[in-house]
Scaffold this motif. Sequence first.
Motif: not given
Length: 128
Positions: A60-62, A107-110, A112-119
């Motif tokens: 995976a290229v993230i 893949d992307i890992v997103a 944002a402040p105050g949010r759990f990271p999303r893969h």
Amino acid sequence: MKTPRGWRVSLGKSSHRAGHRSEWLAAALLMLKGYQILGFRLKTRAGEIDILARRGRTLAVIEVKRRTTMEQALQALRSDQYERLLSAGQAVLRQRPSLAGHLLRIDIVALAPGRFPRHRPGMNRGRS
């Protein structure tokens, strides 16, 4: 009073640090999901890979994206960036014989402040 150039340099340094923190958070999330991290900020002729990770026979290229909202982060991968990441991943596969036979995925890992990271695995070419 800071000069305009001094302000830009200061902003660039803080953005750079925030980017590195985001990449470490993304790596921690991926490791919790069973990925082996193979590298950070890998440079190829096609471009830079934020994180290179492997799970099973998947390479995976993230791309790590941090934005003001999770929705903005998830939509931040443009099609030209996707193509560049795909080329960079293919270059890594050619350069590392130990990865022969792995399936390449973008893949992307997103974040944002105050949010759990999303893969989000397996991004499509058509993102804009």
